[in-house]
Design an enzyme around this catalytic site. Structure first.
Site, PDB file in Angstrom:
ATOM      1  N   TYR A 165      28.923  86.092  28.506  1.00 49.98           N
ATOM      2  CA  TYR A 165      28.953  85.458  27.099  1.00 49.98           C
ATOM      3  C   TYR A 165      28.769  83.774  27.203  1.00 49.98           C
ATOM      4  O   TYR A 165      28.999  82.736  28.480  1.00 49.98           O
ATOM      5  CB  TYR A 165      29.908  85.464  26.494  1.00 49.98           C
ATOM      6  CG  TYR A 165      31.416  84.820  27.099  1.00 49.98           C
ATOM      7  CD1 TYR A 165      32.222  85.039  28.245  1.00 49.98           C
ATOM      8  CD2 TYR A 165      32.048  84.328  26.203  1.00 49.98           C
ATOM      9  CE1 TYR A 165      33.455  84.208  28.791  1.00 49.98           C
ATOM     10  CE2 TYR A 165      33.108  83.437  27.135  1.00 49.98           C
ATOM     11  CZ  TYR A 165      33.848  83.859  27.705  1.00 49.98           C
ATOM     12  OH  TYR A 165      34.977  83.436  28.341  1.00 49.98           O
ATOM     13  N   LYS A 212      29.987  82.887  34.250  1.00 48.45           N
ATOM     14  CA  LYS A 212      30.929  83.318  32.512  1.00 48.45           C
ATOM     15  C   LYS A 212      30.709  84.836  32.325  1.00 48.45           C
ATOM     16  O   LYS A 212      30.037  85.102  31.872  1.00 48.45           O
ATOM     17  CB  LYS A 212      30.034  82.656  31.758  1.00 48.45           C
ATOM     18  CG  LYS A 212      31.105  82.049  30.762  1.00 48.45           C
ATOM     19  CD  LYS A 212      30.672  80.160  29.588  1.00 48.45           C
ATOM     20  CE  LYS A 212      31.643  80.833  28.814  1.00 48.45           C
ATOM     21  NZ  LYS A 212      33.000  80.512  28.305  1.00 48.45           N
ATOM     22  N   GLU A 260      41.498  75.259  36.948  1.00 44.77           N
ATOM     23  CA  GLU A 260      41.258  74.623  35.552  1.00 44.77           C
ATOM     24  C   GLU A 260      41.968  75.736  34.752  1.00 44.77           C
ATOM     25  O   GLU A 260      42.758  76.490  34.963  1.00 44.77           O
ATOM     26  CB  GLU A 260      39.874  75.141  35.127  1.00 44.77           C
ATOM     27  CG  GLU A 260      39.402  77.013  35.621  1.00 44.77           C
ATOM     28  CD  GLU A 260      38.060  77.465  35.532  1.00 44.77           C
ATOM     29  OE1 GLU A 260      37.325  76.979  34.652  1.00 44.77           O
ATOM     30  OE2 GLU A 260      37.966  78.661  35.966  1.00 44.77           O
ATOM     31  N   LEU A 289      34.627  76.774  36.283  1.00 41.03           N
ATOM     32  CA  LEU A 289      33.496  77.105  35.628  1.00 41.03           C
ATOM     33  C   LEU A 289      33.310  75.795  35.444  1.00 41.03           C
ATOM     34  O   LEU A 289      33.587  74.821  35.077  1.00 41.03           O
ATOM     35  CB  LEU A 289      33.606  77.999  33.784  1.00 41.03           C
ATOM     36  CG  LEU A 289      32.987  78.259  33.525  1.00 41.03           C
ATOM     37  CD1 LEU A 289      31.618  79.247  33.958  1.00 41.03           C
ATOM     38  CD2 LEU A 289      32.869  77.794  31.443  1.00 41.03           C
TER      39      LEU A 289
HETATM   40  N1  PLP Z   1      36.864  77.386  32.028  1.00 43.81           N
HETATM   41  C1  PLP Z   1      37.030  78.119  31.496  1.00 43.81           C
HETATM   42  C2  PLP Z   1      37.643  79.618  32.297  1.00 43.81           C
HETATM   43  C3  PLP Z   1      36.460  78.882  29.704  1.00 43.81           C
HETATM   44  O1  PLP Z   1      36.888  79.898  29.955  1.00 43.81           O
HETATM   45  C4  PLP Z   1      35.939  77.597  29.518  1.00 43.81           C
HETATM   46  C5  PLP Z   1      35.595  77.938  28.061  1.00 43.81           C
HETATM   47  O2  PLP Z   1      35.820  78.396  27.309  1.00 43.81           O
HETATM   48  C6  PLP Z   1      35.960  76.388  29.896  1.00 43.81           C
HETATM   49  C7  PLP Z   1      36.317  76.319  31.327  1.00 43.81           C
HETATM   50  C8  PLP Z   1      35.269  75.018  29.694  1.00 43.81           C
HETATM   51  O3  PLP Z   1      33.866  75.928  29.134  1.00 43.81           O
HETATM   52  P1  PLP Z   1      32.607  74.896  28.182  1.00 43.81           P
HETATM   53  O4  PLP Z   1      32.569  73.570  28.428  1.00 43.81           O
HETATM   54  O5  PLP Z   1      31.466  74.599  28.624  1.00 43.81           O
HETATM   55  O6  PLP Z   1      32.879  75.668  26.803  1.00 43.81           O
END
Ligand code: PLP
Length: 285
Positions: A33, A149, A182, A207
């Protein structure tokens, strides 16, 4: 205003937007996603979100069921049809519908694509950013490829619920060596006592957040000292500031970790400056 959702080539009213019970996303979490911010009716960082989507799909060997240009049309059409100004677009691609069997379905099984949109009043995030959020820390329990993701988010769901039950908004996962990986739905950052902006380097254990990339650009432009290295919970507690980044939160100050105040318990100037600069460094389409 009624919401509409794109489901496999058709626009459905939100209440009637459905996928089959044998969709592999539903049965195995076999899908990926993206969440893209919408600001003023435009998509924020569509290009980078699409690149990450393609990478996630390729790692899982799921084909994108339409050309990238057509996907872009669907994303913009989702915003338009929902008369959205500010909020998020959610996109999900799964390996499709097939008789339940763990191995990949027969060649030619069409991946499922769903795109929906949700309005979010930006004033809510802005108000939260003025007070900051609390986080709790939890042992890392996710699989070894969280750079993909994937829609399979059970540890993230449990972590977020644990945070909520402790009056916090986010949970930070901590690896076996005591370093923060994270957040359950965000990347984690600190500003040290020596004014270093620290975040964990990308790898299979976090991520690659798109907002993380934008904040890196904003930090460079603001001549901040950026260091990509892991940090411990103790370091975060001793930090001048802590914050998280995500498409749905932009830059969100963290003022408490496990019940202890960070940075005097109030949002700091670095997070505020990066939040203010964020959209100057993002791409709009
Ligand atoms: N880490 C995780 C586990 C996430 O689910 C998300 C966003 O949903 C992020 C980091 C941040 O990613 P982004 O800046 O692309 O929204």
């Amino acid at each position: 205003m009624s919401r509409v959702v794109y489901v496999n080539g058709q626009w459905r009213p939100h209440r009637a937007a459905m996928v089959h019970v044998e969709d592999r996303g539903y049965q195995f979490g076999d899908g990926v996603y993206e969440v893209c911010e919408v600001q003023g009716g435009r998509l924020v960082d569509e290009r980078r979100h699409t690149e990450r989507l393609l990478r996630s799909l390729s790692e899982l060997r799921i084909p994108l069921p339409l050309p990238v240009s057509a996907l872009s049309v669907v994303l913009h059409e989702t915003v338009r049809r929902n008369r959205m100004s500010d909020g998020i677009v959610y996109l999900q691609v799964t390996r499709g519908v097939a008789r339940r069997d763990h191995g990949f379905p027969p060649a030619g099984t069409r991946p499922s694509l769903v795109v929906s949109a949700r309005r979010i009043d930006p004033a809510i995030g802005a108000a939260t950013a003025r007070t900051g959020i609390a986080v709790v820390t939890l042992p890392e329990t996710r699989w070894a490829r969280v750079d993909i993701k994937a829609v399979a988010l059970l540890p993230n769901v449990l972590a977020k619920q644990a945070a909520r039950e402790q009056g916090a908004r986010e949970a930070w996962f901590v690896d076996r060596d005591g370093f923060v990986t994270e957040g359950a739905s965000s990347n984690a950052w600190i500003v040290t006592a020596t004014d270093e902006l620290v975040t964990r380097p990308v790898g299979p254990d976090i991520l690659r957040g798109i907002s993380r990339e934008v904040v890196k650009d904003a930090a460079r432009a603001g001549r901040l000292t950026l260091v990509e290295r892991p940090f411990t919970v103790a370091e975060a507690l001793a930090a001048r500031e802590a914050f998280v980044t995500a498409a749905s939160q932009i830059v969100m100050p963290v003022v408490r970790i496990d019940g202890h105040a960070v940075g005097g318990g109030v949002p700091g100037p670095v997070a505020a400056a990066l939040r203010a600069a964020f959209h100057r460094h993002a791409e709009f389409s």
